[in-house]
Design a protein around this motif. Structure first.
Motif, PDB file in Angstrom:
ATOM      1  N   PHE A   8      14.771   4.738  24.193  1.00 46.39           N
ATOM      2  CA  PHE A   8      13.392   4.415  24.568  1.00 46.39           C
ATOM      3  C   PHE A   8      12.494   4.520  23.336  1.00 46.39           C
ATOM      4  O   PHE A   8      12.510   5.515  22.617  1.00 46.39           O
ATOM      5  N   TYR A   9      11.719   3.458  23.103  1.00 47.10           N
ATOM      6  CA  TYR A   9      10.763   3.444  22.001  1.00 47.10           C
ATOM      7  C   TYR A   9       9.385   3.055  22.516  1.00 47.10           C
ATOM      8  O   TYR A   9       9.265   2.312  23.499  1.00 47.10           O
ATOM      9  N   LEU A  10       8.357   3.526  21.838  1.00 45.58           N
ATOM     10  CA  LEU A  10       7.005   3.069  22.125  1.00 45.58           C
ATOM     11  C   LEU A  10       6.848   1.669  21.558  1.00 45.58           C
ATOM     12  O   LEU A  10       7.265   1.392  20.444  1.00 45.58           O
ATOM     13  N   ASP A  11       6.244   0.786  22.336  1.00 44.99           N
ATOM     14  CA  ASP A  11       6.029  -0.587  21.892  1.00 44.99           C
ATOM     15  C   ASP A  11       4.540  -0.773  21.610  1.00 44.99           C
ATOM     16  O   ASP A  11       3.805  -1.337  22.418  1.00 44.99           O
ATOM     17  N   LYS A  12       4.105  -0.295  20.456  1.00 42.20           N
ATOM     18  CA  LYS A  12       2.682  -0.341  20.126  1.00 42.20           C
ATOM     19  C   LYS A  12       2.199  -1.757  19.845  1.00 42.20           C
ATOM     20  O   LYS A  12       1.011  -2.042  19.942  1.00 42.20           O
TER      21      LYS A  12
END
Length: 127
Positions: A8-12
């Motif tokens: 899971f990654y932040l999608d800025k």
């Protein structure tokens, strides 16, 4: 350390505040608008302090989406979403595709190596 596509990654890039909802949508394959509406509804309908706390903790703990994953094709993104959601199904699909490709390649090999006079004549005509 190598970046993994199943994490899971932040999608800025597509996010509004910290990219948490956008990251959840990217991870799960859901529409980002539905994830945002769900987060707002859950917050309003009784999960107020816990939803905000969970959102802030996720924004603090999760890493940003690596640069090499930003420009992947839509087909690649869908494939990796399927892998994240149901890895066993994805492995089964890949094995099935390879079996099909292997079977078709064996058919082509059999056709080329067989004693087919018409094929031999066509090959001779090309020389």
């Amino acid at each position: 350390m190598s970046d993994r596509r199943t994490k899971f990654y932040l999608d800025k890039r597509n996010g509004k505040v910290f990219g948490v909802c956008s990251g959840i949508a990217d991870y799960s394959g859901l529409d980002v608008t539905l994830v945002r509406i769900g987060a707002v509804l859950f917050t309003v309908l009784g999960g107020f302090p816990w939803t905000v706390i969970a959102y802030l903790v996720a924004a603090w703990v999760a890493n940003d989406k690596p640069y090499q994953f930003q420009d992947e094709t839509r087909e690649d993104a869908k494939f990796w979403q399927k892998v994240r959601v149901k890895p066993s199904t994805s492995v089964r699909d890949v094995r099935s595709r390879f079996r099909d490709i292997d079977r078709r390649l064996a058919d082509v090999e059999l056709h080329v190596t067989s004693h087919n006079r018409r094929l031999a004549d066509e090959i001779e005509a090309l020389r």
